[in-house]
Design an enzyme around this catalytic site. Structure first.
Site, PDB file in Angstrom:
ATOM      1  N   ASP A  59      -1.899   2.190  -4.238  1.00  0.00           N
ATOM      2  CA  ASP A  59      -3.655   2.475  -3.329  1.00  0.00           C
ATOM      3  C   ASP A  59      -4.611   1.685  -4.043  1.00  0.00           C
ATOM      4  OD1 ASP A  59      -2.628   4.261  -2.681  1.00  0.00           O
ATOM      5  OD2 ASP A  59      -3.543   5.776  -3.984  1.00  0.00           O
ATOM      6  N   HIS A  90       1.178  -1.160  -0.292  1.00  0.00           N
ATOM      7  CA  HIS A  90       0.011  -0.301  -0.385  1.00  0.00           C
ATOM      8  C   HIS A  90       1.147   1.540  -0.075  1.00  0.00           C
ATOM      9  CE1 HIS A  90      -3.057   2.531  -0.051  1.00  0.00           C
ATOM     10  NE2 HIS A  90      -4.369   1.138   0.808  1.00  0.00           N
TER      11      HIS A  90
END
Length: 571
Positions: free
Chosen positions: A548, A544
């Protein structure tokens, strides 16, 4: 002090070189970095510079000799500090084309021929063809960033005869497990480093003496019989020669074979000594075992092997996903369960270290997509027989998955990226890792520049890398520089998993099992119906810090679209 000139390693996968020309003669002065000799390998031809200034006092390997890397091929002394070797003409090749002791071992004309003294006298070649001194066996460097290795198993014992290029011992490094070949023919006279020990590269781990002489004195009274029985050609001729089975046939452990072949024999309750060898130096190959089984040579109690797709293919991560009977193959409980804690193997330790490092490094997030594979299942069922006959490789589901990933990575380079400090590296090429489950661990060979391959090229690369991973034949560079990994635990029947990212990559895709499920289908007029469809679940594990959730979702949606609407020519 004299300086040894060694055969250099000209690449991670190159373990020997041929001296094509000496540019200096014994007695001549040389300067540091001045071209000294020329070599040829299977990758390059090159001039090798002198490692020091001085006088070339001795040439140990003649032009035309092929020698292993790190072998001393010449000696340079400081100017005026050492007398010249009066007979310092290029010596006989360090790796003679005819192994010194082989002719004697190949003709056991009578029982008396098994005695070590008679063959030695009969087979003595001219003195200039014999190695002038015992040969050191060193721990090789299996890659530029690898500086040590662990010896996991010795395939020969002191007193055993060995042939050049015959597997001598197995090692494990943080990149690969590999069989290491003998650098010279002769007799293994001494093992200096025992199995389980970890040593630096270039450490002498064993010594090979010339011919059968140096090891014979250390052998037990039964050793000459062992040396003779090490020739696998004897069993085939045993009935005609009238030898008893006990005297003429080696045991399975003594037959020349690879770890893969020995594992196949164990799984199928086979005696390797009963299988006629076709490999180099009388080795029993994978093809020999498969042929033996296909001719009905399988021993009693074949049930264990029947649960595996083929004897040569134990559980692995590159098989087709889905509805397999693999759990049945795992039902047998090992006969010997150790009562005490067992030290982790080097590969197991490395896997543990890397997985913990990855969890501490990346911000792991996972997303799961359900994909309708019915179209691809039908294509495969229709084409698989013709495909294998036409191309020489089985048509599995993995190339479909790999190509879908490759195509999508080219469209979304953010998923084909990695962290470099506080920056993001967007890779120019797709280096696709395919996780392969081994009996002793897990390894991820990499298809370099996978975007340059068509479907057939990817299929062949997957099959080749998986086979060499299981037989410990991978080169170190074939497990490096990955940019994205696919792992397929679905072969064992799981719905889906949450794989750990293979550092320093940004994402990994896990493949779940292939199942038939009732699915709601909507036609072009909006009408719904229920149909039986072939479905898999694909999991994307992503970092992450780089990716995204929206980008991860877009990536998997595109992979799903490619698979459900497959239109690429499979070759």
């Amino acid at each position: 002090m004299p300086t040894n000139v060694i055969m250099p390693q000209m690449g991670e996968s190159i373990f020997e070189g041929t001296i094509t020309k000496w540019l200096k003669k014994p007695g001549q002065s040389v300067q540091r970095d001045e071209p000294l000799f020329e070599i040829s390998t299977d990758k390059v031809d090159a001039e090798i510079p002198s490692p020091a200034s001085g006088v070339l006092t001795e040439v140990k390997a003649a032009e035309g000799s092929t020698v292993a890397v790190n072998t001393v091929v010449a000696v340079i002394a400081e100017e005026g500090s050492a007398p010249l070797n009066g007979s310092a003409e290029p010596a006989a090749p360090a790796a003679p084309a005819t192994p010194p002791a082989k002719p004697a071992e190949a003709k056991p004309a009578s029982p008396a021929a098994a005695e070590p003294a008679a063959p030695k006298a009969a087979a003595a070649p001219p003195s200039d063809a014999m190695p002038s001194a015992p040969v050191n066996v060193v721990m090789p460097q299996m890659g530029e960033s690898i500086f040590e290795g662990t010896i996991t198993k010795w395939l020969k014992q002191p007193g055993d005869a060995v042939e050049k290029d015959e597997p001598l011992f197995e090692i494990s490094t943080d990149k690969v497990d590999a069989e290491i070949p003998a650098p010279e023919s002769g007799t293994l006279t001494e093992i200096k480093v025992q199995a389980g020990a970890t040593v630096q590269i270039n450490t002498v781990v064993a010594i090979i003496g010339s011919g059968a002489g140096s090891g014979a004195s250390a052998a037990s009274p039964a050793q000459p019989e062992k040396a003779q029985s090490a020739k696998p050609a004897a069993p085939a001729a045993a009935p005609a020669a009238g030898e008893t089975a006990e005297a003429g046939r080696p045991s399975s452990e003594r037959v020349r074979s690879s770890p893969l072949v020995r594992r196949m024999a164990k799984e199928n309750n086979l005696d390797l000594a009963q299988i006629p060898p076709s490999g180099l130096g009388g080795r029993v190959t994978k093809e020999d075992v498969l042929g033996f089984l296909s001719r009905g040579g399988q021993a009693a109690a074949p049930a264990a092997a029947a649960t595996v797709p083929t004897p040569a293919e134990p559980r692995r991560a590159t098989e087709a996903p889905g509805k397999v009977a693999a759990p049945a193959a795992m039902a047998a409980v090992p006969a010997d369960i150790p009562a005490e804690p067992v030290p982790m193997s080097r590969m197991r330790s490395i896997i543990a270290q890397r997985m913990v490092e990855s969890k501490h490094t990346s911000a792991h997030v996972h997303t799961v997509f359900k994909v309708d594979m019915t179209r691809i299942v039908r294509i495969r069922e229709r084409e698989k027989a013709k495909y294998e006959q036409r191309n020489g490789v089985k048509l599995t589901y993995m190339p479909f998955l790999a190509r879908a990933v490759i195509v999508t990575l080219r469209k979304m380079p953010i998923v084909n990226a990695s962290m470099e400090g506080a920056s993001i590296r967007y890779h120019q090429h797709v280096n696709l890792g395919i996780a392969v489950a081994l009996d002793w661990g897990l390894i991820v060979p990499v298809i370099q520049h996978a975007e340059e391959r068509n479907f057939l090229g990817v299929a062949r690369a997957i099959a080749d890398l998986a086979a060499r991973a299981r037989s410990k034949k991978l080169k170190p560079e074939e497990t490096a520089s990955g940019t994205f990994t696919i792992t397929n635990p679905g072969i064992f029947g799981e719905q889906f998993g949450t794989p750990v990212i293979n550092q320093p990559e940004a994402a990994i895709m896990g493949v779940g099992g292939l199942f038939k499920e009732p699915t709601v289908m909507t036609d072009e007029n909006g009408g719904d119906s229920i149909a039986i469809r072939s479905v898999i679940r694909l999991t994307l594990g992503f970092d992450h810090r780089i990716i995204d959730g929206a980008d991860a979702g877009k990536f998997m949606a595109e992979v799903k679209k490619v698979l459900e609407n497959w239109n690429e020519d499979i070759g």
